[in-house]
Design an enzyme around this catalytic site. Structure first.
Site, PDB file in Angstrom:
ATOM      1  CG  HIS A 165       1.582  -6.594  -1.512  1.00 42.72           C
ATOM      2  ND1 HIS A 165       1.533  -5.820  -0.386  1.00 42.72           N
ATOM      3  CD2 HIS A 165       0.696  -6.060  -2.384  1.00 42.72           C
ATOM      4  CE1 HIS A 165       0.634  -4.847  -0.560  1.00 42.72           C
ATOM      5  NE2 HIS A 165       0.121  -4.973  -1.771  1.00 42.72           N
TER       6      HIS A 165
ATOM      7  CG  ASP B 119       2.417  -7.184   2.804  1.00 37.96           C
ATOM      8  OD1 ASP B 119       3.193  -6.928   1.870  1.00 37.96           O
ATOM      9  OD2 ASP B 119       1.255  -6.701   2.876  1.00 37.96           O
TER      10      ASP B 119
HETATM   11  N1  UDP Z   1      -2.306  -1.039   0.400  1.00 35.10           N
HETATM   12  C1  UDP Z   1      -1.915  -0.782   1.653  1.00 35.10           C
HETATM   13  N2  UDP Z   1      -2.335  -1.576   2.655  1.00 35.10           N
HETATM   14  C2  UDP Z   1      -3.140  -2.584   2.448  1.00 35.10           C
HETATM   15  C3  UDP Z   1      -3.553  -2.857   1.160  1.00 35.10           C
HETATM   16  C4  UDP Z   1      -3.098  -2.073   0.135  1.00 35.10           C
HETATM   17  O1  UDP Z   1      -1.191   0.172   1.903  1.00 35.10           O
HETATM   18  O2  UDP Z   1      -3.494  -3.254   3.436  1.00 35.10           O
HETATM   19  C5  UDP Z   1      -1.851  -0.112  -0.610  1.00 35.10           C
HETATM   20  C6  UDP Z   1      -0.945  -0.680  -1.651  1.00 35.10           C
HETATM   21  O3  UDP Z   1       0.357  -0.924  -1.403  1.00 35.10           O
HETATM   22  C7  UDP Z   1      -1.065   0.432  -2.612  1.00 35.10           C
HETATM   23  C8  UDP Z   1      -2.559   0.569  -2.652  1.00 35.10           C
HETATM   24  O4  UDP Z   1      -2.970   0.291  -1.355  1.00 35.10           O
HETATM   25  O5  UDP Z   1      -0.482   1.588  -2.076  1.00 35.10           O
HETATM   26  C9  UDP Z   1      -3.162  -0.368  -3.645  1.00 35.10           C
HETATM   27  O6  UDP Z   1      -3.115  -1.703  -3.168  1.00 35.10           O
HETATM   28  P1  UDP Z   1      -2.283  -2.878  -3.833  1.00 35.10           P
HETATM   29  O7  UDP Z   1      -0.858  -2.817  -3.434  1.00 35.10           O
HETATM   30  O8  UDP Z   1      -2.959  -4.138  -3.506  1.00 35.10           O
HETATM   31  O9  UDP Z   1      -2.367  -2.591  -5.362  1.00 35.10           O
HETATM   32  P2  UDP Z   1      -1.178  -2.818  -6.332  1.00 35.10           P
HETATM   33  O10 UDP Z   1      -0.055  -1.878  -5.951  1.00 35.10           O
HETATM   34  O11 UDP Z   1      -0.759  -4.260  -6.157  1.00 35.10           O
HETATM   35  O12 UDP Z   1      -1.731  -2.528  -7.662  1.00 35.10           O
END
Ligand code: UDP
Ligand code: UDP
Length: 460
Positions: free
Chosen positions: A22, A119
């Site tokens: 993020h 975000d």
């Molecule tokens: N995600 C999202 N909203 C949130 C939390 C997570 O859309 O409030 C999405 C995120 O971008 C990804 C998935 O859920 O599509 C997994 O989360 P995260 O991004 O935390 O995992 P990472 O990509 O960092 O492994």
């Protein structure tokens, strides 16, 4: 010539969330806006979860002293039970619960803000606050446009018991296999990710616009469906501004081993900043890489959070495997500057979990991907890798999250296939060109960014 608005400073605040996945796109956006003479205030939720985040932030502020840093000091949660969840999701929740500290911070900024970019994980708590300040709030969705379609429609897919119905159909687009949906979203009951999806997804309609680190030529149909109201009516503009170029402030490193390898001969193996595989899977993977006979550079990760990842490589791999690895590869157990690696001429392939940033960095550098999604949005991303011709995905490997043990022999075969695939080389060269055109002079993403900056100038 310049209009009178150009004489004033356009001031925008950026509010990222937890984790490198993020934070990284926010850092790149901050650098890009600064290059276009937008004054950026970068709000840093403190403390961060990982060392990688705090180090990247300090590089940003050292390289761009003109960016203003403001801390959002996170308050501890009064319900420690939530702590059993993923440490990064837990941190999203901490930021959400501390967001009431934002209004005094935002209104004290000078010159006054034209907009804030928040975000995706913080939408539902931040939107009411920015509304009360009359401040335009743009959401930065840090994954793909396809994932955004799921995000905004997830709440409509749920049955009466808050369980997802059999059909994961996003309106306006083809059916998404249920097996590709992030596993926590399929669980009964509640968990943090599911709550975030429901609450934030619903509130996305109230934002001023949604920025996505993607571009027309890889997600044209999805972007059109979103912007034509086919996915959800009343969704604000979805603005593709990517692929955001890596920044030069990301620290440089010496990797003499890589310099000694032949052009295009090395497979880079990494599963991002927050994915730890089981010990058994790590060892099968190592065995598979050795058996493939290909050269490889392998970033081994044993714990989700970097500061806890303190066991030595020999303890994780064992003496025997560590010795064999040295026959045709290099294994490291520390943070690597991935962008620098992917742009190195010796790199010819990337065994990747398909985090959205890793994917955009691979296409930016024209590096083919062997996809091995582990969790979250990564199967949706792996599907895109295949569709656009950036690489291959063996769906029988399932999720990495302990679903099954993928054996060394199979890994070796897939590695040999991807490294020997000449057609992919041509395709990835083309993808690289298109990616750079999108953000070059007159490119589709550049035009959208300029239009956005003009909109902000008008609200001053
Ligand atoms: N995600 C999202 N909203 C949130 C939390 C997570 O859309 O409030 C999405 C995120 O971008 C990804 C998935 O859920 O599509 C997994 O989360 P995260 O991004 O935390 O995992 P990472 O990509 O960092 O492994
Ligand atoms: N990254 C890096 N070095 C590492 C691991 C990760 O530079 O050793 C960077 C990577 O280049 C990317 C980000 O961290 O920009 C990880 O984001 P991504 O969306 O790929 O996956 P996540 O870590 O969120 O699962």
């Amino acid at each position: 010539m310049s209009d009178s608005g150009d004489l004033q400073v356009t001031h925008v605040a950026l509010l990222p969330s937890a984790g490198m996945g993020h934070l990284t796109p926010f850092l790149r956006l901050a650098a890009l806006l600064t290059a276009h003479n937008v004054h950026v205030t970068f709000i840093t939720p403190s403390p961060t979860v990982s060392l990688a985040e705090s180090q990247s932030l300090s590089h940003l502020f050292t390289t761009f002293p003109q960016i203003t840093q403001k801390h959002l000091h996170l308050l501890p949660l009064d319900q420690p039970s939530a702590n059993s969840e993923d440490p990064f999701y837990y941190h999203f929740e901490l930021i959400r619960r501390s967001s009431h500290l934002l209004p005094p911070l935002l209104s004290s900024l000078c010159p006054p803000l034209s907009a804030i970019i928040t975000d995706m994980s913080l939408v539902s708590t931040v939107t009411p606050l920015t509304d009360s300040l009359g401040l335009p709030n743009y959401i930065f969705f840090t994954s793909s446009a396809k994932m955004l379609t799921i995000y905004v429609s997830f709440h409509t897919m749920l049955g009466p018991n808050h369980e997802i119905e059999d059909h994961t159909k996003v309106s306006g687009l083809e059916q998404i296999p249920k097996a590709w949906i992030p596993p926590p979203l399929l669980q009964g009951g509640n968990n943090l990710l599911k709550t975030f999806f429901i609450e934030n997804g619903k509130k996305m309609t109230e934002s001023s616009g949604i920025l996505v680190n993607t571009y027309e030529s890889i997600e044209r149909e999805t972007l059109a469906a979103l912007n034509e109201g086919k996915v959800l009516r009343k969704l604000p503009s979805v603005i593709a501004i990517g692929p955001l170029a890596p920044c030069t402030f990301e620290e440089s490193q010496q990797l003499a081993w890589l310099d000694d390898q032949l052009t295009g001969s090395v497979l880079y193996v990494s599963f991002g900043s927050r994915t730890a595989m089981s010990r058994d899977q790590i060892r099968e993977l190592g065995d598979g890489l050795v058996r493939s006979g290909c050269r490889f550079l392998w970033a081994v990760k044993d714990k989700k959070v970097d500061v806890e990842d303190d066991e030595k490589l020999i303890e994780v791999l064992g003496q025997g495997l560590l010795e064999r690895v040295k026959e045709n590869g290099l294994a490291v157990k520390n943070w690597l500057n991935q962008e620098e690696i992917l742009s190195h001429p010796a790199i010819g392939g990337f065994l990747s979990h398909c985090g959205w940033n890793s994917l955009t960095e691979a296409l930016w550098n024209g590096v083919r991907i062997l996809a091995w999604p582990q969790h979250g949005d990564q199967k949706i991303n792996a599907d895109l890798v295949e569709r656009i011709g950036l690489g291959t995905w063996d769906k029988s490997w399932g999720w990495g999250e302990g679903e099954m043990l993928v054996k060394a022999q199979v890994i070796a075969e897939r590695v040999r296939e991807i490294m020997g695939n000449k057609l992919l080389r041509l395709q990835t060269d083309h993808i690289r060109e298109e990616a750079r055109m999108a953000v070059g002079d007159g490119g589709s993403s550049t035009k959208r960014l300029y239009a956005l900056i003009e909109t902000w100038k008008r609200v001053q």
